[in-house]
Design a protein around this motif. Structure first.
Motif: not given
Length: 980
Positions: A198, A208-209, A212-213, A215, A248, A267, A270
Motif C-alpha cells: 500500500r 491501490l484499487k 485494497y480489493s 485485502l 484498515q 474502502l 474493506l
C-alpha cells in the motif's frame, strides 16, 4: 463429440440463440444443448469456446454460464442415485486440470462464472478427489500479479464460505485442518506483503484499487477459516491480524474515495469486512480478543461518528453497530456502558441518526417499494442501519433498562413534541419515535407471532391508542404514507401484545387502507390483516373467526381484489396471501364472493403463466385456487366440473408450453380435482387424454415434478386401475417405479407408488411382475443401503404381509435366492424396524410383523422358527422405545406418503423452493389402510391369543428376556387375553 473448429462454431450458434428474446428461438436451442450435454467432451468443448479470445464476448459469457449450470446439474447427480455417472471420468480430470488456469487468465465477466464452477466442483471433490487444488492456488500467491491473486482469493472465498454455516462434523474439521495447514501461513504472509505494498504504491490509484480489493478478499477468507473455531495458527498470529485490522479501519486513501453516494467503494467494503471479522472474534473468541477490545471499540466509535448518512456506508455502519451490540451483550464489558453520559452520547451520536429515515430511504419507499418492504418487514434488512441501530437499542435496553428508559424517554418526548408542532413538516420525527419504541420495547418474538415479550416499562396498548390509531383514523389514507406504513407496521409487529379489543378496533382501519395509492401502505395493510387472521386464542381457536370477520368480509374481499388492480400491485404476494387467508377463515361464508373471485383468479393465472416472475405470488395464487375448490365442492361436489371447465384450458397451456415453474402446481391441482371427483364415478376423458403424457421420461427428470406426479399417478391407479390395465400402461408405471427406487432422493416415492399398485391394481396382472419388482428392491438394498431405504423396505414388506400374506412374501423372496428371507429378518427387520418413526408406518410394521409371527407357518415350525422369538423381541422393543427422529424425515408433510393432514401448516410460510412447493390446501389425503386397528399392542396380544389356542407358545416365548415377558403380559392383560 470431438473438439473441432466446426463443433465450436456450431456450439457458438446455439449459445447465441439461447440469448434470443423470442421463446420460439430460445427454447429449442436450450433443449438441444440440454440433450447434448451428456455426450463425452461436451464440457471440454465449452471450456475451449470460453477460452477463445477471438469469439464474441457475449457468447463466451453465455458459454461460461452454460458451463457453470452444467457442473451444477451433473457433477454430483450420480451420488444421489444408482444411475451411471453423467460425466465421463476423463472429462472430469480434464476439467480439473484446465479450469483454475483458465479462470485466472479470463476477463472478469468470465472469471466470476468459472470461479463459481470451481467452488461447485470443490464442494463435492475437495479435498479427497482434488487434493492438488489448494497447492495450485497457494502457488499463485507468489506470482506477484494481483489480478491472478484476486482470482485465487475469489475462488478461495467461494470454496470456503460454506464453513461459515455448516454443521460441525469430523469430516468438516479434517477438511478445515487440511486447508489451514496449507493456507493459513501463506494467507498471513500475503496480508503482510499487501499491507506493505500500500505504501509503495501510494501515488498509483489503479494499483491501490487492486491492492485494497485483495485485502477485502483476504479478510473474507480469514472470516471463513475462523468461523467454526479459532485456529491455532491465527491465535498465535493474532497480533499481526488485529494490527492490520486497526490500520484498515483508520485508513483513508483520497484517490479511492468515490463520488457515488449510493454504491460502496473498495474502502467501504474493506472496513465493513473488518467490522464483520472483529464482530466474529468478539462473539465467539472474546477471551482471546479481550486485549484488543478497547482499541477496537474506540476505533469503531470514531468511525461511526465521522461516517455520513450516504447509502454507500450502510453495510459498514450496520456491521460497526453490530460489533458494538455484541460488546454490549457481554457481561464483562458492561463497565464501558455503565456511564449515563456514554449512553446518552451513543443515543445522540449513533442511535438516533441511524434510526432517522433518510432521503434515500424515502426514495426507495416511492421508487422501489418491493425492495423497501423486503428490507423493512421481511427480516432481510440485516444490513440496514435501522435494523442494526434497533438491535443496539434492544441490547442496551435489556442490559441497562432503567438508564435507557430515562434517556430514550426524553428523546421520545422531544420527537413527538416536534411532530405535534407541525405534523406535515415534522412527520419524520414521529416515524423515528415509532421505530425507537419498537426497538426499545421488544424483548423477543417469532416470525409467526410477531413480538411476544416486551419491556414492562413501555405501555404498548397505550402508545397504540394515543399515537398509532390516530394515524390510521386520518380521513385521507394517502396522506403521509411513510408514517402510515410505520403505524401499520407497529400493529403488525406487536399484534400478540395489543390484545383482541385493540386489534378488533384496528381491523376496519387496516381494511380501509387497502386502496391506498402507496404500494408499501397497501402491502403493509394486507400483510397485517393476513397475520392478524392467523392468530389463535388459548384454546387454539381463531381469534378472529368467520363470525367476527363476517361483518367486514364484503369490504375485505372486494378491497383485496381491487388492490390487485392498482398500479404496481398486479402480482402483490401480500395481497394474494391475504385473499387466501380471508377465504380460509371465512370458509363457507366465502361462498357469496366465489362467483366474482374465481373468474378473476383464473384470469390472473392466465396472465402470470405467460411469464412467471413472482414465485410467492404464484404460490399463494395456487393455494387460493386449491382452497376455493375445497370450499365450493364441500357445499356442492358437482361444482367440480365448473372448475375443470375454467381451469383445464389454462392447465393445458402450461403443460404444452412447458412452463416448468408451474407444472408441479398443475399436477397438485389436478390431484385435488380428481380427489373431489372420487365419489362421483369414473375419471372423465380429458384426464385420460393427459395420462400417457404423465409417463413421459423427460417429466420425471425434473425433481420438482416427482412428488406431485407420484401423487397424481397414484390417484389414477386408485380410481382407474381397470382403464390403466385396458390401456396396457402397467409397464410404463413400473418403469417409473424402477427410476424412483434407484434414487436415494426419491426411493420413498417409489415405495408409495408400489403400495398403491398393490392395494388398488389388478392383483393377478401385478403378481406376474412381482418377482422382478422384488429383484429390484433387493438389488438396491445390496448396492446402496440407506436408513431411509431400510425404513421404506420394512414398511413395504409389512404392507405386503397385510395385503397378500406372510407365506406368499416368504416364498417369493426365497424363490429369488433360497434362505434370503432369513437374511432379511436377521439384517433388516430385527436390527432396524424400531427406527421406523411415522405413526401410521409404525402401525403398519407392528401389524405386519404380528401377522408374520402368528399366521406364517414357516416361522412357527419351519426353517425360520429360530427367528420367531427374536422378531417378537424386536417388535416389543419397537413398542417400548420412542421412535428416532431421523434427518430424512424432517419434511413429514411434504410427500404423498407422509402423515399429512389437509390444510396442515397453513399458518406457516410455504418455504418456497424453485423445484417444488407443497400447497398446504392441496395436501394429499391421509390414508390409514389399518383404520380398524386402534391399538397395535392389543392387536399383537389378540393375535398371540388366537395362536395360543391352536398351539402352545411356551417354547417360542422362552428365549424372551424377563423384561420383555413382563411387557408382553401387560399387553395381554390390557387386551383381556391369555397366551400361557
Amino acid at each position: 463429440m470431438e473438439v473441432t473448429d466446426a463443433n465450436l462454431q456450431l456450439l457458438a450458434g446455439y449459445l447465441q440463440q439461447t440469448l434470443s428474446a423470442d421463446p420460439n428461438v430460445r427454447r429449442p436451442s436450450e433443449k438441444l444443448l440440454e440433450s447434448t450435454e451428456r455426450q463425452q467432451n461436451y464440457p471440454v468443448l465449452l471450456l475451449n469456446l470460453i477460452d477463445k479470445g477471438d469469439m464474441d464476448m457475449t457468447i463466451r459469457v453465455a458459454g461460461a454460464i452454460a458451463f457453470k449450470n452444467y457442473v451444477k446439474r451433473n457433477w454430483a447427480a450420480h451420488e444421489d442415485s444408482d444411475e451411471p455417472d453423467r460425466i465421463h471420468e476423463s472429462n472430469r480430470n480434464t476439467i480439473k486440470t484446465l479450469i483454475v488456469t483458465l479462470m485466472l487468465h479470463s476477463p472478469t465477466a468470465l472469471q466470476k462464472q468459472l470461479s463459481d464452477a470451481v467452488s461447485i466442483i470443490g464442494r463435492h471433490d475437495f479435498p479427497k478427489k482434488w487434493p492438488q487444488l489448494i497447492d495450485e492456488m497457494v502457488e499463485k500467491f507468489a506470482s506477484g500479479d494481483f489480478n491472478v491473486i484476486n482470482g485465487i482469493l475469489q475462488t478461495a472465498h467461494s470454496l470456503f464460505k460454506r464453513y461459515r454455516y455448516e454443521f460441525k462434523s469430523q469430516a468438516l474439521w479434517e477438511e478445515i485442518k487440511f486447508v489451514l495447514d496449507r493456507m493459513a501461513k501463506p494467507l498471513t504472509d500475503l496480508l503482510q506483503a499487501t499491507m506493505q505494498l500500500r505504501t509503495m504504491h501510494e501515488g498509483n490509484p489503479e494499483a491501490l484499487k487492486v491492492i485494497y480489493s485483495s485485502l477485502v478478499l483476504v479478510n473474507k477468507v480469514f472470516f471463513s477459516l475462523n468461523s467454526q473455531d479459532l485456529p491455532e495458527f491465527f491465535e498465535d498470529n493474532m497480533s499481526i491480524w488485529m494490527g492490520a485490522f486497526l490500520q484498515q479501519l483508520a485508513v483513508d486513501v483520497a484517490s479511492l474515495r468515490t463520488d457515488d453516494d449510493e454504491d460502496a467503494g473498495v474502502l467501504e467494503h474493506l472496513r465493513s469486512q473488518v467490522c464483520e471479522n472483529i464482530c466474529l472474534y468478539a462473539r465467539k473468541y472474546d477471551e482471546e480478543f479481550k486485549p484488543y477490545m478497547e482499541q477496537f471499540v474506540t476505533a469503531v466509535w470514531e468511525l461511526l461518528v465521522k461516517t455520513s448518512l450516504h447509502t454507500k456506508y450502510d453495510a459498514l455502519v450496520s456491521n460497526a453497530l453490530q460489533f458494538l451490540t455484541v460488546i454490549a451483550e457481554r457481561q464483562h464489558y458492561h463497565g464501558i456502558f455503565e456511564n449515563p453520559e456514554i449512553l446518552a452520547r451513543i443515543c445522540e451520536k449513533v442511535v438516533i441518526p441511524n434510526l432517522d429515515i433518510r432521503p434515500s430511504d424515502e426514495e426507495l419507499f416511492e421508487d422501489s417499494p418491493d425492495e423497501y418492504i423486503r428490507r423493512d418487514i421481511e427480516g432481510s434488512d440485516i444490513d440496514t442501519r435501522r435494523r442494526a441501530a434497533c438491535d443496539l437499542v434492544k441490547t442496551l435496553s435489556v442490559n441497562f433498562e432503567q438508564k435507557i428508559f430515562g434517556i430514550f424517554g426524553q428523546y421520545m418526548e422531544i420527537l413527538l413534541g416536534k411532530y405535534k408542532e407541525n405534523p406535515v413538516a415534522n412527520w419524520r420525527s414521529k416515524d423515528t419515535a415509532i421505530y425507537l419504541v419498537t426497538s426499545w420495547a421488544s424483548r423477543g418474538g417469532t416470525q409467526k407471532h410477531g413480538i411476544t415479550q416486551s419491556s414492562e416499562l413501555v405501555p404498548l396498548p397505550q402508545f397504540c391508542a394515543e399515537h398509532i390509531v390516530p394515524e390510521l383514523e386520518r380521513p385521507n389514507i394517502n396522506e403521509l404514507p411513510v408514517l402510515k406504513a410505520a403505524a401499520i407496521k407497529y400493529v403488525m409487529v406487536f399484534r400478540s401484545l395489543l390484545g383482541p379489543q385493540t386489534l378488533a378496533g384496528c381491523l376496519p382501519q387496516l381494511i380501509r387502507h387497502l386502496p391506498a395509492e402507496s404500494i408499501v401502505v397497501h402491502s403493509y395493510a394486507a400483510c397485517s390483516l393476513e397475520k392478524i387472521l392467523t392468530m389463535r386464542d388459548a384454546s387454539n381457536a381463531l381469534l378472529f373467526g368467520p363470525q367476527v370477520l363476517a361483518p367486514h368480509s364484503n369490504q375485505l374481499v372486494s378491497g383485496l381484489f381491487a388492490t390487485l388492480s392498482l398500479s404496481g400491485s398486479a402480482e402483490n404476494e401480500y395481497v394474494m396471501k391475504a385473499i387466501m387467508r380471508s377465504f380460509h377463515v371465512l370458509q363457507a361464508a366465502a361462498m357469496p364472493f366465489m362467483g366474482v373471485a374465481l373468474p378473476r383468479l383464473t384470469e390472473i393465472l392466465t396472465f402470470v403463466s405467460k411469464n412467471p416472475s413472482r414465485p410467492l405470488f404464484n404460490h399463494y395464487l395456487f393455494e387460493t385456487l386449491a382452497l376455493s375448490i375445497k370450499i365450493v365442492c364441500q357445499a356442492d361436489a358437482s361444482a367440480v366440473s365448473s372448475f375443470e371447465e375454467a381451469l383445464f384450458p389454462v392447465f393445458q397451456g402450461i403443460l404444452q408450453q412447458d412452463i416448468t415453474e408451474f407444472m408441479p402446481y398443475v399436477f397438485q391441482m389436478l390431484s385435488v380435482l380428481l380427489e373431489v371427483r372420487e365419489a362421483s364415478g369414473a375419471i372423465p376423458e380429458p384426464y385420460w387424454a393427459l395420462f400417457p403424457c404423465l409417463l413421459a421420461p423427460p417429466l420425471w427428470d425434473r425433481r420438482g415434478n416427482v412428488t406431485p406426479l407420484i401423487r397424481l399417478l397414484s390417484i389414477f391407479i386408485k380410481q382407474g386401475s381397470a382403464q390403466i390395465q385396458a390401456l396396457g400402461k402397467l409397464n410404463g408405471i413400473l418403469g417409473i417405479f424402477q427410476k424412483m427406487i434407484a434414487s436415494k432422493a426419491n426411493d420413498h416415492e417409489g415405495f408409495y407408488l408400489l403400495q398403491n399398485l398393490l392395494f388398488y391394481y389388478n392383483a393377478a396382472e401385478l403378481q406376474s411382475s412381482m418377482r422382478q419388482i422384488f429383484g429390484l428392491l433387493f438389488q438396491r438394498l445390496s448396492l446402496s443401503k440407506t436408513a431411509k431405504y431400510l425404513n421404506g423396505i420394512i414398511v413395504f414388506f409389512c404392507f405386503y404381509v397385510v395385503k397378500i400374506g406372510g407365506s406368499p412374501l416368504l416364498q417369493l423372496i426365497d424363490e429369488i435366492q433360497p434362505g434370503m428371507f432369513g437374511m432379511l429378518l436377521e439384517r433388516v427387520f430385527i436390527t432396524d424396524m424400531a427406527k421406523v418413526s411415522k405413526d401410521l408406518e409404525r402401525k403398519m410394521v407392528a401389524v405386519g410383523v404380528s401377522k408374520l409371527l402368528t399366521e406364517c407357518p414357516e416361522l412357527l415350525t419351519g426353517q425360520y422358527a429360530a427367528y420367531w422369538p427374536r422378531l417378537l423381541q424386536a417388535l416389543i422393543e419397537m413398542f417400548e422405545r420412542p421412535p428416532e427422529k431421523l434427518p430424512y424425515l424432517d419434511g413429514d408433510a411434504a410427500g404423498p406418503g407422509g402423515d399429512a393432514v389437509a390444510g396442515a401448516g397453513v399458518d406457516a410460510e410455504p418455504g418456497y423452493q424453485a423445484a417444488f412447493s407443497q400447497l398446504n390446501f392441496a395436501q394429499p389425503k391421509q390414508v390409514d389402510h389399518l383404520a380398524e386397528v386402534n391399538d397395535a399392542r392389543q392387536y399383537l396380544a389378540s393375535s398371540l391369543g388366537n395362536l395360543s389356542q391352536r398351539s402352545p407358545l411356551a417354547n417360542l416365548l422362552a428365549p424372551l428376556t424377563a423384561e420383555s415377558k413382563q411387557v408382553l403380559q401387560k399387553y395381554c392383560d390390557q387386551a383381556g387375553v391369555r397366551i400361557a
